[in-house]
Design a protein around this motif. Structure first.
Motif, PDB file in Angstrom:
ATOM      1  N   GLY A 194       0.805  -1.213   0.000  1.00  0.00           N
ATOM      2  CA  GLY A 194       0.000   0.000   0.000  1.00  0.00           C
ATOM      3  C   GLY A 194       0.839   1.264   0.000  1.00  0.00           C
ATOM      4  N   VAL A 195       0.176   2.376  -0.355  1.00  0.00           N
ATOM      5  CA  VAL A 195       0.790   3.707  -0.295  1.00  0.00           C
ATOM      6  C   VAL A 195      -0.215   4.683   0.314  1.00  0.00           C
ATOM      7  CG1 VAL A 195       2.380   3.425  -2.244  1.00  0.00           C
ATOM      8  CG2 VAL A 195       0.055   4.260  -2.669  1.00  0.00           C
ATOM      9  N   ILE A 196       0.316   5.672   1.019  1.00  0.00           N
ATOM     10  CA  ILE A 196      -0.519   6.695   1.650  1.00  0.00           C
ATOM     11  C   ILE A 196       0.087   8.059   1.364  1.00  0.00           C
ATOM     12  CG2 ILE A 196      -1.529   7.537   3.821  1.00  0.00           C
ATOM     13  CD1 ILE A 196      -0.913   4.723   5.004  1.00  0.00           C
ATOM     14  N   HIS A 197      -0.764   9.037   1.071  1.00  0.00           N
ATOM     15  CA  HIS A 197      -0.358  10.434   0.924  1.00  0.00           C
ATOM     16  C   HIS A 197      -0.861  11.184   2.147  1.00  0.00           C
ATOM     17  CE1 HIS A 197      -1.823  14.529  -0.418  1.00  0.00           C
ATOM     18  NE2 HIS A 197      -0.520  14.648  -0.621  1.00  0.00           N
ATOM     19  N   SER A 198       0.068  11.668   2.977  1.00  0.00           N
ATOM     20  CA  SER A 198      -0.326  12.338   4.218  1.00  0.00           C
ATOM     21  C   SER A 198       0.346  13.700   4.324  1.00  0.00           C
ATOM     22  CB  SER A 198       0.018  11.470   5.441  1.00  0.00           C
ATOM     23  OG  SER A 198      -0.545  12.008   6.614  1.00  0.00           O
ATOM     24  N   GLY A 199      -0.284  14.706   3.714  1.00  0.00           N
ATOM     25  CA  GLY A 199       0.102  16.080   3.988  1.00  0.00           C
ATOM     26  C   GLY A 199      -0.386  16.430   5.383  1.00  0.00           C
ATOM     27  N   TRP A 200      -0.198  17.675   5.802  1.00  0.00           N
ATOM     28  CA  TRP A 200      -0.606  17.985   7.181  1.00  0.00           C
ATOM     29  C   TRP A 200      -2.110  17.790   7.375  1.00  0.00           C
ATOM     30  CZ3 TRP A 200      -4.151  21.569   8.625  1.00  0.00           C
ATOM     31  CH2 TRP A 200      -4.413  22.647   7.784  1.00  0.00           C
ATOM     32  N   GLN A 201      -2.888  18.049   6.326  1.00  0.00           N
ATOM     33  CA  GLN A 201      -4.333  17.861   6.457  1.00  0.00           C
ATOM     34  C   GLN A 201      -4.690  16.381   6.605  1.00  0.00           C
ATOM     35  OE1 GLN A 201      -6.697  20.581   3.709  1.00  0.00           O
ATOM     36  NE2 GLN A 201      -4.633  20.885   2.926  1.00  0.00           N
ATOM     37  N   GLY A 202      -4.012  15.534   5.826  1.00  0.00           N
ATOM     38  CA  GLY A 202      -4.232  14.100   5.944  1.00  0.00           C
ATOM     39  C   GLY A 202      -3.789  13.562   7.286  1.00  0.00           C
ATOM     40  N   THR A 203      -2.704  14.131   7.820  1.00  0.00           N
ATOM     41  CA  THR A 203      -2.223  13.710   9.139  1.00  0.00           C
ATOM     42  C   THR A 203      -3.230  14.093  10.223  1.00  0.00           C
ATOM     43  OG1 THR A 203       0.068  13.934   8.412  1.00  0.00           O
ATOM     44  CG2 THR A 203      -0.317  13.886  10.781  1.00  0.00           C
ATOM     45  N   VAL A 204      -3.742  15.302  10.152  1.00  0.00           N
ATOM     46  CA  VAL A 204      -4.740  15.738  11.126  1.00  0.00           C
ATOM     47  C   VAL A 204      -6.016  14.884  11.026  1.00  0.00           C
ATOM     48  CG1 VAL A 204      -6.290  17.661  11.700  1.00  0.00           C
ATOM     49  CG2 VAL A 204      -3.858  18.086  11.346  1.00  0.00           C
ATOM     50  N   LYS A 205      -6.334  14.447   9.809  1.00  0.00           N
ATOM     51  CA  LYS A 205      -7.500  13.558   9.611  1.00  0.00           C
ATOM     52  C   LYS A 205      -7.180  12.099   9.918  1.00  0.00           C
ATOM     53  CE  LYS A 205      -9.411  16.562   6.006  1.00  0.00           C
ATOM     54  NZ  LYS A 205      -9.531  16.780   4.547  1.00  0.00           N
ATOM     55  N   GLU A 206      -5.900  11.826  10.218  1.00  0.00           N
ATOM     56  CA  GLU A 206      -5.427  10.500  10.635  1.00  0.00           C
ATOM     57  C   GLU A 206      -5.619   9.438   9.551  1.00  0.00           C
ATOM     58  OE1 GLU A 206      -5.567  10.389  15.376  1.00  0.00           O
ATOM     59  OE2 GLU A 206      -7.579  10.259  14.524  1.00  0.00           O
ATOM     60  N   VAL A 207      -5.318   9.793   8.309  1.00  0.00           N
ATOM     61  CA  VAL A 207      -5.497   8.842   7.216  1.00  0.00           C
ATOM     62  C   VAL A 207      -4.658   7.581   7.423  1.00  0.00           C
ATOM     63  CG1 VAL A 207      -3.772  10.051   5.763  1.00  0.00           C
ATOM     64  CG2 VAL A 207      -5.481   8.544   4.706  1.00  0.00           C
ATOM     65  N   THR A 208      -3.421   7.735   7.917  1.00  0.00           N
ATOM     66  CA  THR A 208      -2.549   6.567   8.111  1.00  0.00           C
ATOM     67  C   THR A 208      -3.100   5.655   9.205  1.00  0.00           C
ATOM     68  OG1 THR A 208      -0.607   7.794   7.355  1.00  0.00           O
ATOM     69  CG2 THR A 208      -0.205   5.840   8.712  1.00  0.00           C
ATOM     70  N   LEU A 209      -3.465   6.238  10.335  1.00  0.00           N
ATOM     71  CA  LEU A 209      -4.022   5.451  11.436  1.00  0.00           C
ATOM     72  C   LEU A 209      -5.302   4.746  11.002  1.00  0.00           C
ATOM     73  CD1 LEU A 209      -4.112   4.563  14.396  1.00  0.00           C
ATOM     74  CD2 LEU A 209      -5.158   6.766  14.953  1.00  0.00           C
ATOM     75  N   LYS A 210      -6.168   5.451  10.297  1.00  0.00           N
ATOM     76  CA  LYS A 210      -7.450   4.865   9.878  1.00  0.00           C
ATOM     77  C   LYS A 210      -7.251   3.704   8.908  1.00  0.00           C
ATOM     78  CE  LYS A 210     -10.145   9.056  10.693  1.00  0.00           C
ATOM     79  NZ  LYS A 210     -10.756  10.269  10.082  1.00  0.00           N
ATOM     80  N   LEU A 211      -6.291   3.848   7.986  1.00  0.00           N
ATOM     81  CA  LEU A 211      -6.061   2.748   7.048  1.00  0.00           C
ATOM     82  C   LEU A 211      -5.509   1.523   7.774  1.00  0.00           C
ATOM     83  CD1 LEU A 211      -5.961   1.376   4.348  1.00  0.00           C
ATOM     84  CD2 LEU A 211      -3.807   2.534   3.855  1.00  0.00           C
ATOM     85  N   PHE A 212      -4.521   1.716   8.651  1.00  0.00           N
ATOM     86  CA  PHE A 212      -3.965   0.557   9.349  1.00  0.00           C
ATOM     87  C   PHE A 212      -4.994  -0.084  10.283  1.00  0.00           C
ATOM     88  CE2 PHE A 212       0.383   2.209   8.241  1.00  0.00           C
ATOM     89  CZ  PHE A 212       0.752   1.093   7.504  1.00  0.00           C
ATOM     90  N   GLU A 213      -5.830   0.707  10.908  1.00  0.00           N
ATOM     91  CA  GLU A 213      -6.899   0.133  11.734  1.00  0.00           C
ATOM     92  C   GLU A 213      -7.846  -0.705  10.878  1.00  0.00           C
ATOM     93  OE1 GLU A 213      -8.557   3.538  13.727  1.00  0.00           O
ATOM     94  OE2 GLU A 213      -7.328   3.194  15.528  1.00  0.00           O
ATOM     95  N   HIS A 214      -8.149  -0.229   9.681  1.00  0.00           N
ATOM     96  CA  HIS A 214      -9.001  -0.976   8.747  1.00  0.00           C
ATOM     97  C   HIS A 214      -8.328  -2.293   8.354  1.00  0.00           C
ATOM     98  CE1 HIS A 214     -11.568  -1.808   5.242  1.00  0.00           C
ATOM     99  NE2 HIS A 214     -10.443  -2.023   4.576  1.00  0.00           N
ATOM    100  N   LEU A 215      -7.039  -2.224   8.039  1.00  0.00           N
ATOM    101  CA  LEU A 215      -6.327  -3.434   7.613  1.00  0.00           C
ATOM    102  C   LEU A 215      -6.253  -4.465   8.740  1.00  0.00           C
ATOM    103  CD1 LEU A 215      -3.408  -1.806   5.559  1.00  0.00           C
ATOM    104  CD2 LEU A 215      -5.493  -2.861   4.675  1.00  0.00           C
ATOM    105  N   ILE A 216      -6.121  -3.974   9.956  1.00  0.00           N
ATOM    106  CA  ILE A 216      -6.016  -4.878  11.098  1.00  0.00           C
ATOM    107  C   ILE A 216      -7.388  -5.432  11.492  1.00  0.00           C
ATOM    108  CG2 ILE A 216      -5.450  -4.948  13.571  1.00  0.00           C
ATOM    109  CD1 ILE A 216      -3.203  -2.795  12.763  1.00  0.00           C
ATOM    110  N   GLN A 217      -8.394  -4.570  11.532  1.00  0.00           N
ATOM    111  CA  GLN A 217      -9.714  -4.989  12.011  1.00  0.00           C
ATOM    112  C   GLN A 217     -10.554  -5.663  10.935  1.00  0.00           C
ATOM    113  OE1 GLN A 217     -11.311  -1.336  13.642  1.00  0.00           O
ATOM    114  NE2 GLN A 217      -9.583  -1.107  15.032  1.00  0.00           N
ATOM    115  N   VAL A 218     -10.531  -5.121   9.729  1.00  0.00           N
ATOM    116  CA  VAL A 218     -11.394  -5.633   8.653  1.00  0.00           C
ATOM    117  C   VAL A 218     -10.672  -6.668   7.793  1.00  0.00           C
ATOM    118  CG1 VAL A 218     -12.765  -4.999   6.623  1.00  0.00           C
ATOM    119  CG2 VAL A 218     -12.692  -3.467   8.613  1.00  0.00           C
ATOM    120  N   GLU A 219      -9.429  -6.387   7.442  1.00  0.00           N
ATOM    121  CA  GLU A 219      -8.680  -7.304   6.589  1.00  0.00           C
ATOM    122  C   GLU A 219      -7.928  -8.372   7.391  1.00  0.00           C
ATOM    123  OE1 GLU A 219      -9.097  -7.311   3.465  1.00  0.00           O
ATOM    124  OE2 GLU A 219      -9.548  -5.284   2.758  1.00  0.00           O
TER     125      GLU A 219
END
Length: 254
Positions: free
Chosen positions: A124-149
């Motif tokens: 996977g790849v993630i684009h996390s500018g400061w707005q994405g970091t504040v929205k926690e895109v990285t944390l949300k994706l890894f939580e999805h991969l761990i919980q759902v996948e």
């Protein structure tokens, strides 16, 4: 073609293209920020040759500084590779179980996150500018991969790519407050009294988000190249007409 190669094994290859004055538009990889789209396609073709694949194997998103992610399937093959209007819409993170696809993320100061999970054959790849970091895109994706996948945190290997350094990432109080409200970014910020600006380490904040998902620090690597300071960096902060790096990962078929 200048590239920071982070992973190159029998199974995975991952890295990040860098600025190169010998190439068209200095090796810019972004169709949304270019002088001539044909130049970008040529640069991407060179990357495809380096990766021993075709440009039609690339998968790109139309990044919007969101917290949206997309599971890439073979149906997405080639989206955004040659033209912007075919890119996966309104998405800042991609992951796939499919081999021989090249997942792409574009940055010029923002934090690129590249990861793989050998046990699950997941990349996977993630684009996390400061707005994405504040929205926690990285944390949300890894939580999805761990919980759902059903992935295990211990199976992830994460590479945080070159980005704007804390020294050069200075912001006003409004952005500082957004980072502070995360509750875990305080250690990665300082205030410069002379300029009344706040300096934020976006890379370390993203690393903390990986850790909060359960990924240990030993599994996370950081490229400390500053895209503003380094001559091989594209920096939007330095030049609003800047080109873009392409962070990539692909898994070779068995």
């Amino acid at each position: 073609m200048t590239t920071n190669t982070y992973v190159n094994t029998d199974k995975f290859i991952a890295g990040m293209t860098m600025k190169d004055e010998a190439e068209l538009e200095h090796n810019n990889m972004a169709l949304h920020a270019c002088e001539n789209p044909n130049h970008i396609v040529e640069n991407r073709k060179k990357l495809a040759t380096f990766l021993q694949c075709e440009l039609s194997d690339f998968v790109c998103a139309n990044q919007t500084h969101s917290d949206h992610f997309h599971r890439v399937t073979l149906e997405n093959k080639g989206q955004g590779a040659r033209q912007m209007d075919t890119a996966i819409a309104d998405t800042d993170a991609l992951y796939t179980y499919e081999p021989n696809l090249v997942l792409c993320s574009f940055t010029a100061d923002c934090v690129p996150v590249i990861f793989y999970n050998e046990t699950q054959n997941l990349i996977g790849v993630i684009h996390s500018g400061w707005q994405g970091t504040v929205k926690e895109v990285t944390l949300k994706l890894f939580e999805h991969l761990i919980q759902v996948e059903q992935c295990k945190p211990s199976d992830f290997h994460v590479q945080i790519g070159a980005a704007l350094s804390q020294e050069k990432f200075e912001v006003d109080e409004d952005v500082y407050v957004k980072f502070k409200s995360l509750g875990y970014a305080e250690d990665f910020m300082y205030h410069n009294k002379d300029t009344d600006k706040y300096h934020i380490d976006n890379q370390l904040t993203v690393r903390r988000q990986c850790e909060l998902a359960g990924i240990s620090a030993e599994q996370i690597m950081i490229d400390q190249t500053c895209t503003f300071i380094n001559q091989n960096g594209f920096s939007y902060r330095e030049n609003k007409k800047s080109g873009r790096h392409l962070a990539f990962i692909t898994r070779k078929s068995d």
